[in-house]
Write a protein that holds these residues in place. Structure first.
Motif, PDB file in Angstrom:
ATOM      1  N   ALA A 254       7.130  -9.223  11.078  1.00  0.00           N
ATOM      2  CA  ALA A 254       7.318  -7.898  10.480  1.00  0.00           C
ATOM      3  C   ALA A 254       6.637  -6.784  11.260  1.00  0.00           C
ATOM      4  O   ALA A 254       6.803  -5.615  10.926  1.00  0.00           O
ATOM      5  CB  ALA A 254       6.788  -7.897   9.042  1.00  0.00           C
ATOM      6  N   PHE A 255       5.925  -7.119  12.314  1.00  0.00           N
ATOM      7  CA  PHE A 255       5.159  -6.107  13.052  1.00  0.00           C
ATOM      8  C   PHE A 255       6.075  -5.005  13.580  1.00  0.00           C
ATOM      9  O   PHE A 255       7.046  -5.272  14.287  1.00  0.00           O
ATOM     10  CB  PHE A 255       4.404  -6.752  14.212  1.00  0.00           C
ATOM     11  CG  PHE A 255       3.667  -5.770  15.078  1.00  0.00           C
ATOM     12  CD1 PHE A 255       2.474  -5.240  14.653  1.00  0.00           C
ATOM     13  CD2 PHE A 255       4.195  -5.373  16.304  1.00  0.00           C
ATOM     14  CE1 PHE A 255       1.788  -4.316  15.444  1.00  0.00           C
ATOM     15  CE2 PHE A 255       3.521  -4.467  17.100  1.00  0.00           C
ATOM     16  CZ  PHE A 255       2.317  -3.934  16.667  1.00  0.00           C
TER      17      PHE A 255
ATOM     18  N   PHE B 289       9.425 -11.093   6.591  1.00  0.00           N
ATOM     19  CA  PHE B 289       9.408  -9.656   6.322  1.00  0.00           C
ATOM     20  C   PHE B 289       8.998  -9.338   4.889  1.00  0.00           C
ATOM     21  O   PHE B 289       9.084  -8.176   4.462  1.00  0.00           O
ATOM     22  CB  PHE B 289      10.795  -9.072   6.614  1.00  0.00           C
ATOM     23  CG  PHE B 289      11.190  -9.225   8.052  1.00  0.00           C
ATOM     24  CD1 PHE B 289      10.828  -8.279   8.982  1.00  0.00           C
ATOM     25  CD2 PHE B 289      11.884 -10.352   8.473  1.00  0.00           C
ATOM     26  CE1 PHE B 289      11.168  -8.425  10.318  1.00  0.00           C
ATOM     27  CE2 PHE B 289      12.233 -10.518   9.798  1.00  0.00           C
ATOM     28  CZ  PHE B 289      11.871  -9.550  10.727  1.00  0.00           C
ATOM     29  N   CYS B 290       8.555 -10.335   4.158  1.00  0.00           N
ATOM     30  CA  CYS B 290       8.115 -10.142   2.775  1.00  0.00           C
ATOM     31  C   CYS B 290       6.683  -9.611   2.796  1.00  0.00           C
ATOM     32  O   CYS B 290       5.719 -10.370   2.633  1.00  0.00           O
ATOM     33  CB  CYS B 290       8.213 -11.466   2.012  1.00  0.00           C
ATOM     34  SG  CYS B 290       7.777 -11.341   0.281  1.00  0.00           S
ATOM     35  N   ARG B 291       6.549  -8.317   3.022  1.00  0.00           N
ATOM     36  CA  ARG B 291       5.241  -7.679   3.158  1.00  0.00           C
ATOM     37  C   ARG B 291       5.109  -6.561   2.132  1.00  0.00           C
ATOM     38  O   ARG B 291       6.050  -5.788   1.910  1.00  0.00           O
ATOM     39  CB  ARG B 291       5.048  -7.118   4.560  1.00  0.00           C
ATOM     40  CG  ARG B 291       5.101  -8.175   5.658  1.00  0.00           C
ATOM     41  CD  ARG B 291       3.890  -9.099   5.580  1.00  0.00           C
ATOM     42  NE  ARG B 291       3.893 -10.088   6.643  1.00  0.00           N
ATOM     43  CZ  ARG B 291       4.412 -11.294   6.553  1.00  0.00           C
ATOM     44  NH1 ARG B 291       4.997 -11.656   5.406  1.00  0.00           N
ATOM     45  NH2 ARG B 291       4.355 -12.143   7.545  1.00  0.00           N
TER      46      ARG B 291
ATOM     47  N   LYS C  35      -5.990 -10.836   4.001  1.00  0.00           N
ATOM     48  CA  LYS C  35      -4.841 -10.207   4.649  1.00  0.00           C
ATOM     49  C   LYS C  35      -4.043  -9.328   3.692  1.00  0.00           C
ATOM     50  O   LYS C  35      -2.996  -8.812   4.053  1.00  0.00           O
ATOM     51  CB  LYS C  35      -3.936 -11.297   5.231  1.00  0.00           C
ATOM     52  CG  LYS C  35      -4.583 -12.093   6.349  1.00  0.00           C
ATOM     53  CD  LYS C  35      -3.602 -13.099   6.932  1.00  0.00           C
ATOM     54  CE  LYS C  35      -4.251 -13.870   8.073  1.00  0.00           C
ATOM     55  NZ  LYS C  35      -3.308 -14.852   8.669  1.00  0.00           N
ATOM     56  N   GLY C  36      -4.554  -9.173   2.470  1.00  0.00           N
ATOM     57  CA  GLY C  36      -3.871  -8.327   1.498  1.00  0.00           C
ATOM     58  C   GLY C  36      -3.091  -9.143   0.497  1.00  0.00           C
ATOM     59  O   GLY C  36      -3.186 -10.369   0.428  1.00  0.00           O
TER      60      GLY C  36
ATOM     61  N   PHE D 181      14.145 -10.276  -0.011  1.00  0.00           N
ATOM     62  CA  PHE D 181      13.436 -10.992   1.045  1.00  0.00           C
ATOM     63  C   PHE D 181      13.151 -12.430   0.610  1.00  0.00           C
ATOM     64  O   PHE D 181      12.891 -12.693  -0.575  1.00  0.00           O
ATOM     65  CB  PHE D 181      12.093 -10.326   1.374  1.00  0.00           C
ATOM     66  CG  PHE D 181      12.206  -8.940   1.915  1.00  0.00           C
ATOM     67  CD1 PHE D 181      12.971  -8.670   3.050  1.00  0.00           C
ATOM     68  CD2 PHE D 181      11.539  -7.885   1.313  1.00  0.00           C
ATOM     69  CE1 PHE D 181      13.072  -7.394   3.559  1.00  0.00           C
ATOM     70  CE2 PHE D 181      11.623  -6.600   1.813  1.00  0.00           C
ATOM     71  CZ  PHE D 181      12.400  -6.353   2.941  1.00  0.00           C
ATOM     72  N   GLY D 182      13.184 -13.317   1.562  1.00  0.00           N
ATOM     73  CA  GLY D 182      12.721 -14.672   1.295  1.00  0.00           C
ATOM     74  C   GLY D 182      11.240 -14.660   0.975  1.00  0.00           C
ATOM     75  O   GLY D 182      10.492 -13.795   1.445  1.00  0.00           O
ATOM     76  N   LEU D 183      10.807 -15.613   0.176  1.00  0.00           N
ATOM     77  CA  LEU D 183       9.398 -15.726  -0.203  1.00  0.00           C
ATOM     78  C   LEU D 183       8.931 -17.133   0.131  1.00  0.00           C
ATOM     79  O   LEU D 183       9.533 -18.113  -0.314  1.00  0.00           O
ATOM     80  CB  LEU D 183       9.227 -15.440  -1.703  1.00  0.00           C
ATOM     81  CG  LEU D 183       7.815 -15.562  -2.291  1.00  0.00           C
ATOM     82  CD1 LEU D 183       6.864 -14.592  -1.615  1.00  0.00           C
ATOM     83  CD2 LEU D 183       7.845 -15.315  -3.795  1.00  0.00           C
TER      84      LEU D 183
END
Length: 451
Positions: A211-212, A242-244, A305-306, A260-262
Motif C-alpha cells: 500500500a506504500f 491495501f486494507c489500511r 503499527k496502528g 478490500f481483502g482482510l
C-alpha cells in the motif's frame, strides 16, 4: 582473401521440386498489420500528446530525429514485440516503422539504439548528452484522460482496481532491495486499472508494503475523474495488502466506496466458528465444497503499527474444500448482500491479474537501466503500448472473435502479417500475404476503426 557471396540456399526437395531460398524479395516487413495500430492512435491521439509530456533541450536546428518520432519508434516497437533497444538498429530501416513514426520519407532511417538510449536515460538535470526528459505528472494525467475520453457519457459507477507485482532485478539498479515474499531482488510497481483501462503505472522500491504511496496516486486519479464526472460513484477494490486504516478513512471522508481483502487471523476465525462448522458438516455429508456467508462489525486491535479507529462491516466466507478449511474475509463500505458482495464484486478483481500479465507481454519487466527514473520511463513506454493495443481491442475488435483477446494474441494474429513494401512518388504500396488466414477479421477491424 576470397569473399564468397552466396546467392541461393538449397534445402531438401519437397516431392519432385527443389527448394532454393534467396534474399531477393525486396523490402518485406513482418509487421504489415501495424497500420491498424496507427489508425488506433489517430482515434486516441495518444502519441502526439505523449510527446507533449517531454522537454527536448537539444538545438532543434541540429537534430535529425524528433522526440515524437523516437517515442513512436519505441511504443510501436514494444507493441509489435520488440523489447530491446538493439532491435532498432535493424528496425530503423524498415519503411513500416518510418510510416508509423510519421516520417514524410518512410524509407529514410530512424533513430538508432544510442539516440533512443539517450532519450530514455534523461535525468532532468543538465547533461552534455542526455538533454531529453519527461514530466511524470503530465504522463499520469494523460493515462486518466484517455480513460475519461473512452466514455461517450458519464458512467453511473466505476471500479478502480489497485494491485502490485514484482519486477525481478538482475543487476545493481538504483533502489534494489530483496523482497521476502517474492524471494528475489525486485521493484514493486503499483498498478491501478478500471476494467481494462490503465490509470497508473508507478515504479516503487521493494522495501515497502503493497500500500506504500498508493493513497497519493488514488487521490490524483479520483480528483481528475471527478472534474469530468462529479456525480460518478467510485468503488476502490484491492486485496488485503491495501486494507489500511489511512486509506479507508480517506475513502469514507471523500465518499469513495471500498472493498478490500482482510488477512485471516485467529480472532476472525473464532467469530465465524459456527459458520465454519456448518460448512464442514455439509462437506462431510456431500463430499462437495461448501460455502456459508456471514457478516459482522469488526475493528482491529491497536498495535505499534496502528489499527482501525472505528468498526467496519466485514463479510466472511466460511468455506470447506478438499478436506480443509478455506475462510476468506473482506472489509467494505458497500451494503450489497454478503454472497453477492464477495462472489460478484470482490472476486471480479481477478480480471486485473490478467491485465497485469499483459504488461509483461509488453516487456514492463525490462527494468535494466541504472536509475529508477530511466526504469520508470521504460515502464511508461510499456504502459503506452498497452493503452494503444487496448484501444485497438476496444475500438477495432469490438464484436469480433478477438474482442477479449490478450495483447499477445492480438499481436500474433492481427499485427504480424508479412508484407512487401513499395514506396513510390504518390503512394506506399503494402502488399500483404495472400495466405493470411484472418483477412475477414482484418477487414472488420479496419471498418470499425474508420467509423
Amino acid at each position: 582473401m576470397t569473399e564468397c557471396n552466396q546467392s541461393g540456399f538449397g534445402f531438401e526437395a519437397s516431392g519432385k521440386r527443389e527448394i532454393v531460398a534467396r534474399f531477393d524479395g525486396g523490402t518485406i516487413s513482418s509487421d504489415g498489420g501495424a497500420f491498424l495500430l496507427r489508425q488506433t492512435d489517430r482515434r486516441l491521439n495518444l502519441l502526439p500528446r505523449l510527446s507533449d509530456c517531454f522537454l527536448d533541450g537539444r538545438n532543434q536546428h541540429l537534430i535529425e530525429h524528433t522526440v515524437a518520432e523516437m517515442l513512436a519508434q519505441r511504443v510501436y516497437g514494444i507493441a509489435l514485440g520488440y523489447e530491446d533497444l538493439n532491435d532498432h538498429e535493424q528496425l530503423r530501416k524498415d519503411p513500416v516503422f518510418g510510416i508509423l513514426a510519421g516520417r514524410e520519407e518512410p524509407d529514410t532511417p530512424l533513430a538508432g539504439k544510442s539516440t533512443l538510449n539517450r532519450m530514455e536515460m534523461g535525468a532532468g538535470t543538465k547533461d552534455r548528452y542526455k538533454k531529453i526528459t519527461f514530466w511524470k505528472d503530465a504522463i499520469d494525467e494523460l493515462l486518466v484522460k484517455v480513460f475519461v475520453e473512452s466514455h461517450g457519457n458519464a458512467p453511473a459507477e466505476i471500479v478502480l482496481d489497485v494491485d502490485t507485482t514484482d519486477l525481478p532485478l538482475h543487476g545493481k539498479q538504483e533502489g534494489r532491495f530483496f523482497h521476502g515474499y517474492y524471494d528475489n531482488y525486485c521493484y514493486l510497481p503499483l498498478y491501478i486499472f478500471s476494467r481494462d483501462h490503465l490509470l497508473c503505472s508507478r515504479l516503487r522500491e521493494a522495501n515497502h508494503d503493497a500500500a506504500f504511496g498508493c493513497l497519493a496516486e488514488i487521490k490524483k486519479i479520483v480528483e481528475q475523474i471527478r472534474m469530468s464526472w462529479p456525480e460518478v460513484k467510485i468503488v476502490l477494490r484491492g486485496d488485503s495488502g491495501f486494507c489500511r486504516n489511512e486509506l479507508m478513512n480517506w475513502c469514507e471522508a471523500q465518499g469513495v466506496d471500498f472493498v478490500f481483502g482482510l488477512a485471516r487471523n485467529q480472532r476472525l476465525r473464532k467469530i465465524i466458528g459456527a459458520e465454519m462448522h456448518e460448512a464442514t458438516e455439509s462437506w462431510n455429508r456431500t463430499g462437495k465444497p461448501a460455502r456459508v456467508f456471514t457478516e459482522f462489525e469488526y475493528r482491529t486491535k491497536k498495535t505499534k503499527k496502528g489499527g482501525w479507529d472505528r468498526e467496519r462491516r466485514v463479510v466472511a466466507k466460511a468455506e470447506h474444500i478438499d478436506g480443509k478449511e478455506n475462510p476468506r474475509f473482506v472489509v467494505t463500505s458497500l451494503t450489497d448482500e454478503s454472497r453477492k458482495l464477495y462472489e460478484e464484486i470482490y472476486c471480479a478483481r481477478g480480471d486485473m491479474e490478467n491485465r497485469i500479465k499483459e504488461q509483461f507481454s509488453l516487456f514492463a519487466d525490462r527494468v535494466s537501466a541504472e536509475t529508477m527514473r530511466a526504469n520508470q520511463m521504460r515502464l511508461y513506454l510499456s504502459a503506452m503500448a498497452y493503452v494503444l493495443v487496448s484501444g485497438l481491442r476496444r475500438l477495432g475488435l469490438k464484436g469480433t472473435e478477438l474482442a477479449e483477446a490478450q495483447v499477445s494474441t492480438i499481436r500474433t494474429r492481427l499485427l504480424k502479417i508479412g508484407a512487401q513494401i513499395r514506396v513510390t512518388v504518390r503512394k506506399v504500396w503494402v502488399s500483404m500475404a495472400s495466405s493470411y488466414p484472418w483477412q475477414n477479421l482484418y477487414q472488420e477491424v479496419w471498418q470499425n476503426l474508420r467509423c
